[in-house]
Design a protein around this motif. Structure first.
Motif, short mmCIF file in Angstrom:
data_model
loop_
_atom_site.label_atom_id
_atom_site.label_comp_id
_atom_site.label_asym_id
_atom_site.label_seq_id
_atom_site.Cartn_x
_atom_site.Cartn_y
_atom_site.Cartn_z
N LEU A 142 0.82 -1.23 0.00
CA LEU A 142 0.00 0.00 0.00
C LEU A 142 0.85 1.27 0.00
O LEU A 142 0.57 2.21 -0.76
N VAL A 143 1.86 1.33 0.86
CA VAL A 143 2.62 2.57 1.02
C VAL A 143 3.52 2.80 -0.20
O VAL A 143 3.51 3.88 -0.81
N ASP A 144 4.25 1.75 -0.59
CA ASP A 144 5.05 1.91 -1.81
C ASP A 144 4.15 2.02 -3.03
O ASP A 144 4.47 2.72 -3.99
N GLY A 145 2.99 1.33 -2.98
CA GLY A 145 2.03 1.43 -4.09
C GLY A 145 1.53 2.88 -4.23
O GLY A 145 1.46 3.42 -5.34
N MET A 212 -1.69 9.70 2.38
CA MET A 212 -0.39 10.04 1.79
C MET A 212 -0.52 11.02 0.63
O MET A 212 0.43 11.74 0.31
N PHE A 213 -1.69 11.01 -0.03
CA PHE A 213 -1.86 11.89 -1.20
C PHE A 213 -2.15 13.34 -0.81
O PHE A 213 -2.30 14.18 -1.69
N GLY A 214 -2.24 13.59 0.50
CA GLY A 214 -2.47 14.96 0.95
C GLY A 214 -3.95 15.26 1.12
O GLY A 214 -4.80 14.42 0.81
N HIS A 222 -1.29 24.20 -1.77
CA HIS A 222 -0.26 24.47 -2.78
C HIS A 222 -0.59 23.98 -4.18
O HIS A 222 0.11 24.32 -5.13
N SER A 223 -1.65 23.13 -4.31
CA SER A 223 -1.83 22.42 -5.59
C SER A 223 -1.93 23.34 -6.80
O SER A 223 -1.32 23.08 -7.83
N ALA A 224 -2.74 24.42 -6.68
CA ALA A 224 -3.01 25.25 -7.88
C ALA A 224 -1.70 25.80 -8.44
O ALA A 224 -1.39 25.63 -9.63
N SER A 235 -3.62 16.35 -9.29
CA SER A 235 -4.10 16.83 -7.99
C SER A 235 -4.12 15.67 -6.99
O SER A 235 -4.07 14.49 -7.38
N ASN A 236 -4.23 16.01 -5.71
CA ASN A 236 -4.22 14.99 -4.64
C ASN A 236 -5.38 14.01 -4.84
O ASN A 236 -5.19 12.79 -4.72
N ASP A 237 -6.57 14.53 -5.13
CA ASP A 237 -7.74 13.64 -5.26
C ASP A 237 -7.65 12.76 -6.51
O ASP A 237 -8.10 11.61 -6.48
N1 BYC Z 1 2.11 13.92 5.15
O1 BYC Z 1 -1.22 21.87 -0.23
P1 BYC Z 1 -0.93 20.45 -0.02
C1 BYC Z 1 7.87 6.95 0.31
C2 BYC Z 1 1.19 18.82 3.94
S1 BYC Z 1 7.96 8.49 0.94
C3 BYC Z 1 2.64 15.05 5.69
O2 BYC Z 1 -1.77 19.48 -0.77
P2 BYC Z 1 1.42 19.71 -1.57
C4 BYC Z 1 8.42 5.82 1.03
C5 BYC Z 1 1.89 19.61 2.85
O3 BYC Z 1 3.27 19.41 2.91
C6 BYC Z 1 6.61 9.32 0.16
N2 BYC Z 1 2.33 16.30 5.24
O4 BYC Z 1 0.63 20.18 -0.28
C7 BYC Z 1 9.54 5.95 1.81
C8 BYC Z 1 1.44 21.01 3.19
O5 BYC Z 1 2.13 21.47 4.34
P3 BYC Z 1 3.35 22.59 4.26
C9 BYC Z 1 6.78 10.78 0.19
C10 BYC Z 1 1.48 16.37 4.21
O6 BYC Z 1 2.87 19.77 -1.27
C11 BYC Z 1 10.02 4.86 2.54
C12 BYC Z 1 0.02 20.79 3.65
O7 BYC Z 1 -0.07 19.45 4.09
N3 BYC Z 1 6.32 11.27 -1.07
O8 BYC Z 1 7.32 6.85 -0.70
O9 BYC Z 1 0.94 20.46 -2.77
C13 BYC Z 1 9.36 3.62 2.49
C14 BYC Z 1 -1.01 21.07 2.58
O10 BYC Z 1 -1.01 20.08 1.54
C15 BYC Z 1 0.92 15.25 3.60
C16 BYC Z 1 6.41 12.58 -1.41
O11 BYC Z 1 6.85 13.39 -0.64
C17 BYC Z 1 1.26 13.98 4.11
N4 BYC Z 1 0.75 12.85 3.62
O12 BYC Z 1 0.97 18.18 -1.77
C18 BYC Z 1 8.24 3.51 1.68
C19 BYC Z 1 5.94 12.92 -2.81
N5 BYC Z 1 0.10 15.65 2.61
O13 BYC Z 1 4.44 21.95 3.42
C20 BYC Z 1 7.77 4.57 0.93
C21 BYC Z 1 6.19 14.34 -3.21
C22 BYC Z 1 0.14 17.00 2.59
O14 BYC Z 1 2.77 23.79 3.61
N6 BYC Z 1 5.26 15.25 -2.57
N7 BYC Z 1 0.95 17.43 3.57
O15 BYC Z 1 3.76 22.81 5.69
C23 BYC Z 1 4.03 15.53 -3.07
O16 BYC Z 1 3.61 15.01 -4.10
C24 BYC Z 1 3.23 16.58 -2.36
O17 BYC Z 1 4.09 17.31 -1.51
C25 BYC Z 1 2.02 16.01 -1.54
C26 BYC Z 1 1.33 17.18 -0.83
C27 BYC Z 1 1.02 15.34 -2.48
C28 BYC Z 1 2.49 15.01 -0.47
#
Ligand code: BYC
Length: 329
Positions: A142-145, A212-214, A222-224, A235-237
């Motif tokens: 699930l998490v890696d998926g 995990m998708f936010g 931040h999405s827009a 988008s997250n959804d």
């Molecule tokens: N957990 O405006 P939004 C892995 C925060 S590791 C914590 O939608 P954004 C793995 C968000 O940061 C997987 N915080 O934000 C490793 C923001 O807060 P700040 C990691 C979350 O950035 C080991 C606020 O909520 N993957 O795969 O447009 C073993 C508003 O959200 C979360 C990535 O990092 C959350 N779940 O979209 C196994 C992928 N969700 O920063 C596996 C890259 C939201 O303003 N990141 N927040 O304080 C992304 O794609 C995007 O950053 C996100 C969030 C979709 C996660």
């Protein structure tokens, strides 16, 4: 300095409001061009990337902890070897991502200090405990998926070093997902007790995996802007829906039940309807009040403090080499 200061209200600058540099930059993004470290970029683009790549790097490193917890207790030598390799891969992913962030003019030390001071986040999912061996299967599946679902599109993100890091990470993540699913298959076809463990792991990890998708698109800060800059492609959804649609048949194949009474196929939309996660729980975890937040941060602080002498030794060695006369090289 980074995470909390980048706030997009969801309203984007119109073309008329952009400076000539910003408009030219947006044109490059719209043409699908890659932005490279030496290129001009708006300060908000740079800061958003540092926030997202930095948080992603922290997630990979903190993500080693729940699985590392099971290395000494893996049920067979083969499972132990596979799990060690997977956990090492996560450290490698952290390294590629910190290196990508460094191209934006921030040091790895500064990013880690921001994490330890609570100024940067890491993925909420790693604040849940791994109670049984089946949890290692559920994490891979699930998490890696979920990570793959999010990261495959990021191979086409606009910032070159981030996109290139994603290519390698995605290859390794698909191996991780398969090893998790293989554990789930073994457990689901095992004794009644093993089957029960597999179902229990799915019950506990399903909604945290959806988180995990936010936050939902209506609440995503931040999405827009990130989508306009192609820092995010979906988008997250959208990604959450794709994940559910992909995972439900996999659960059916295992003979396990997704813990959501509202889950049903919606012919009209060509996807599943499903319950949203408990967003109050999500925000509590982000505020530091999840089941394992304190443990995870304590482990990272300990590793940082105990590694201080290594960093000092490396810095001293590098300084010595730099001071050596060229002829002596
Ligand atoms: N957990 O405006 P939004 C892995 C925060 S590791 C914590 O939608 P954004 C793995 C968000 O940061 C997987 N915080 O934000 C490793 C923001 O807060 P700040 C990691 C979350 O950035 C080991 C606020 O909520 N993957 O795969 O447009 C073993 C508003 O959200 C979360 C990535 O990092 C959350 N779940 O979209 C196994 C992928 N969700 O920063 C596996 C890259 C939201 O303003 N990141 N927040 O304080 C992304 O794609 C995007 O950053 C996100 C969030 C979709 C996660």
């Amino acid at each position: 300095m980074y995470a909390q200061m980048v706030r997009s209200t969801g309203t984007l600058k119109s073309r008329a409001e952009m400076t000539p540099e910003e408009a030219a930059f947006q044109d490059r993004i719209d043409r699908g061009e890659r932005i490279e470290p030496q290129d001009w970029m708006p300060e908000g683009y740079r800061r958003t990337l540092i926030r997202q790549i930095g948080q992603h790097a922290h997630s990979e490193v903190v993500g080693q902890l729940p699985e590392g917890n099971w290395i000494t207790r893996a049920p067979t030598l083969e499972r132990k070897a596979i799990l060690i390799a997977k956990v090492q891969d996560e450290a490698g992913h952290g390294l590629y991502l910190y290196a990508a962030a460094e191209t934006l003019g921030v040091s790895r030390d500064a990013l880690i200090e921001d994490l330890l001071a609570g100024r940067m986040k890491y993925s909420s999912i790693f604040n849940y405990p791994t109670l049984t061996w089946a949890d290692i299967g559920a994490i891979g599946w699930l998490v890696d998926g979920a990570a793959i679902m999010n990261q495959v599109p990021l191979q086409r993100t606009s910032y070159g070093p981030y996109a290139r890091a994603m290519v390698r990470i995605c290859k390794e993540e698909s191996f991780h997902q398969r090893q998790g699913y293989a554990i789930m298959m073994k457990m689901a076809r095992g004794t009644p007790e093993q089957r029960e463990m597999a179902q229990d792991a799915l019950n506990r990890f399903w909604f945290p995996a959806l988180m995990m998708f936010g936050p939902s698109d209506r609440d995503s800060v931040h999405s827009a802007q990130s989508m306009a800059w192609r820092i995010k492609i979906n988008s997250n959804d959208e990604l959450r829906q794709k994940f559910v649609d992909q995972t439900v048949p996999q659960a059916e194949f295992l003979g396990l039940t997704i813990p959501d009474p509202e889950l049903r196929w919606n012919e009209a939309k060509g996807g599943y309807d499903f319950s949203e996660p408990d967003w109050a729980e999500f925000h509590e975890v982000l505020r530091g009040n999840g089941p394992c937040n304190a443990d995870r941060m304590a482990a990272r602080r300990k590793a940082w403090d105990e590694g201080a002498w290594v960093r000092e030794a490396l810095a001293a060695h590098a300084a010595k080499r730099a001071a050596r006369p060229v002829a002596a090289e």
